[in-house]
Design a protein around this motif. Structure first.
Motif, PDB file in Angstrom:
ATOM      1  N   ASN A   7     -10.076  29.614 -17.481  1.00 58.56           N
ATOM      2  CA  ASN A   7     -10.363  30.497 -16.352  1.00 58.56           C
ATOM      3  C   ASN A   7     -10.953  29.709 -15.078  1.00 58.56           C
ATOM      4  O   ASN A   7     -11.524  30.412 -14.268  1.00 58.56           O
ATOM      5  N   THR A   8     -10.975  28.519 -15.047  1.00 55.73           N
ATOM      6  CA  THR A   8     -11.852  27.690 -14.308  1.00 55.73           C
ATOM      7  C   THR A   8     -11.007  26.352 -14.020  1.00 55.73           C
ATOM      8  O   THR A   8     -10.250  26.038 -14.587  1.00 55.73           O
ATOM      9  N   LYS A   9     -11.347  25.825 -12.662  1.00 59.25           N
ATOM     10  CA  LYS A   9     -10.558  24.734 -12.284  1.00 59.25           C
ATOM     11  C   LYS A   9     -11.790  23.473 -12.327  1.00 59.25           C
ATOM     12  O   LYS A   9     -11.495  22.446 -11.996  1.00 59.25           O
ATOM     13  N   LEU A  10     -12.869  23.885 -13.170  1.00 58.16           N
ATOM     14  CA  LEU A  10     -13.945  22.682 -12.926  1.00 58.16           C
ATOM     15  C   LEU A  10     -13.250  21.689 -13.886  1.00 58.16           C
ATOM     16  O   LEU A  10     -12.977  21.964 -15.145  1.00 58.16           O
ATOM     17  N   LEU A  11     -13.347  20.500 -13.341  1.00 55.24           N
ATOM     18  CA  LEU A  11     -13.096  19.224 -14.327  1.00 55.24           C
ATOM     19  C   LEU A  11     -14.105  18.686 -15.141  1.00 55.24           C
ATOM     20  O   LEU A  11     -15.285  18.852 -14.856  1.00 55.24           O
ATOM     21  N   PRO A  12     -13.839  18.277 -16.418  1.00 58.87           N
ATOM     22  CA  PRO A  12     -14.797  17.727 -17.376  1.00 58.87           C
ATOM     23  C   PRO A  12     -15.506  16.824 -16.644  1.00 58.87           C
ATOM     24  O   PRO A  12     -16.638  16.639 -17.512  1.00 58.87           O
ATOM     25  N   VAL A  13     -15.097  15.987 -16.066  1.00 67.26           N
ATOM     26  CA  VAL A  13     -15.783  14.924 -15.207  1.00 67.26           C
ATOM     27  C   VAL A  13     -17.111  15.277 -14.722  1.00 67.26           C
ATOM     28  O   VAL A  13     -18.054  14.360 -14.631  1.00 67.26           O
ATOM     29  N   LYS A  16     -15.383  20.207   0.525  1.00 69.38           N
ATOM     30  CA  LYS A  16     -14.645  19.116   0.083  1.00 69.38           C
ATOM     31  C   LYS A  16     -14.845  18.313  -0.909  1.00 69.38           C
ATOM     32  O   LYS A  16     -14.250  17.716  -1.555  1.00 69.38           O
ATOM     33  N   ALA A  17     -16.194  17.896  -0.538  1.00 73.81           N
ATOM     34  CA  ALA A  17     -16.552  16.856  -1.237  1.00 73.81           C
ATOM     35  C   ALA A  17     -16.829  17.027  -2.909  1.00 73.81           C
ATOM     36  O   ALA A  17     -16.495  16.397  -3.788  1.00 73.81           O
ATOM     37  N   CYS A  18     -17.172  18.290  -3.071  1.00 74.11           N
ATOM     38  CA  CYS A  18     -17.136  18.831  -4.542  1.00 74.11           C
ATOM     39  C   CYS A  18     -15.714  19.050  -4.879  1.00 74.11           C
ATOM     40  O   CYS A  18     -15.472  18.616  -6.116  1.00 74.11           O
ATOM     41  N   HIS A  19     -14.883  19.558  -4.143  1.00 74.91           N
ATOM     42  CA  HIS A  19     -13.381  20.113  -4.785  1.00 74.91           C
ATOM     43  C   HIS A  19     -12.722  18.609  -4.980  1.00 74.91           C
ATOM     44  O   HIS A  19     -12.155  18.537  -6.059  1.00 74.91           O
ATOM     45  N   ASP A  20     -12.825  17.566  -4.140  1.00 73.27           N
ATOM     46  CA  ASP A  20     -12.326  16.317  -4.389  1.00 73.27           C
ATOM     47  C   ASP A  20     -12.595  15.753  -5.777  1.00 73.27           C
ATOM     48  O   ASP A  20     -11.926  15.074  -6.427  1.00 73.27           O
ATOM     49  N   GLU A  21     -13.947  16.073  -5.717  1.00 72.21           N
ATOM     50  CA  GLU A  21     -14.279  15.313  -7.158  1.00 72.21           C
ATOM     51  C   GLU A  21     -14.414  15.968  -8.291  1.00 72.21           C
ATOM     52  O   GLU A  21     -14.162  15.296  -9.334  1.00 72.21           O
ATOM     53  N   PHE A  22     -14.524  17.087  -8.314  1.00 73.94           N
ATOM     54  CA  PHE A  22     -14.721  17.971  -9.473  1.00 73.94           C
ATOM     55  C   PHE A  22     -13.875  19.211  -9.757  1.00 73.94           C
ATOM     56  O   PHE A  22     -13.800  19.851 -10.785  1.00 73.94           O
ATOM     57  N   ARG A  23     -12.795  19.295  -8.846  1.00 68.84           N
ATOM     58  CA  ARG A  23     -11.868  20.725  -8.911  1.00 68.84           C
ATOM     59  C   ARG A  23     -10.634  20.193  -9.082  1.00 68.84           C
ATOM     60  O   ARG A  23     -10.086  19.348  -8.269  1.00 68.84           O
TER      61      ARG A  23
END
Lengths: 148, 148
Positions: free
Chosen positions: B86-92, B139-146
């Motif tokens: 249910n999430t787009k959060l990347l494990p990184v 965007k800084a967060c999306h680019d890195e973690f989404r």
């Protein structure tokens, strides 16, 4: 304040969202507010977490920002549960615009006062008392307009 | 401010929610923030709706209240997309705590400044400029973690 609230409730700040987006956005706003209500409950009512004035202010700011965000624009035609399955909004909402306005203003006033109490460092018991008033304003709307 | 932000980011304000509730609550917070970003875009950037200083302040308050709400507590273990659909959060995200902290503080600082610009009646172009800074912090967060 009544005039300011009236304007905030009445005038749309952007183009009307479609029905699904109105429902999703208002549910998001209430979920975000409820999370912040939970923090105040934990710290000022239950005492299950240590009282932190700064976190209480942040939580009160969040609740007030929801209450004063012009939620009325997210309750447009076709967004009650007679026309959409994703909401608990009762169709009677559209038959009682004065009552709807009254509960919206009640929420905004109670939440704005919560923010003032938190900002003025009113302390735990004052915050708990106003938290209760905000809870009543939530209930006033749920009792009238929300399906079980 | 750095210290205050640090505390707000670090200390949980209530008992940890379960994984599903963390994900739903953070998505709600971002949906609520995005709705309010949309109002500023409509009035200060696109000009598709008449500029209303009071509505812009309410919108900026909402975005700042999200950014300063202690979102970090909604990004607990098990809430990335390797363990939950249910999430787009990347494990990184969990491998880069310093970067996560940096983007969270970037969002909080940009949103707090947006609120200050709106509160000080900085006007349409100043608000538009700071809106762009908030967008960059998203965007800084999306680019890195989404995930895409």
């Amino acid at each position: 304040m009544a005039l300011a609230l009236s304007a905030a409730v009445a005038a749309p700040a952007m183009a009307q969202l479609d029905v699904e987006d109105q429902i999703e956005t208002r549910q998001s706003a209430f979920t975000f507010a409820a999370w912040n209500m939970g923090k105040i409950k934990a710290q000022a009512i239950d005492g299950s977490v240590a009282y932190n004035e700064q976190q209480m202010l942040a939580a009160a700011n969040a609740i007030a920002s929801v209450a004063n965000s012009g939620l009325g624009s997210l309750f447009g035609p076709g967004t009650a549960n007679d026309k959409n399955d994703n909401t608990k909004l009762l169709p009677v909402f559209f038959d009682k615009p004065e009552k709807a306005r009254e509960v919206a203003i009640g929420f905004a006033q109670a939440a704005t006062k919560l923010q003032e109490v938190a900002a003025n460092g009113g302390g735990k018991s004052a915050l708990a008392a106003q938290f209760s008033e905000v809870g009543k304003s939530c209930k006033a709307c749920h009792d009238e307009f929300r399906a079980e």
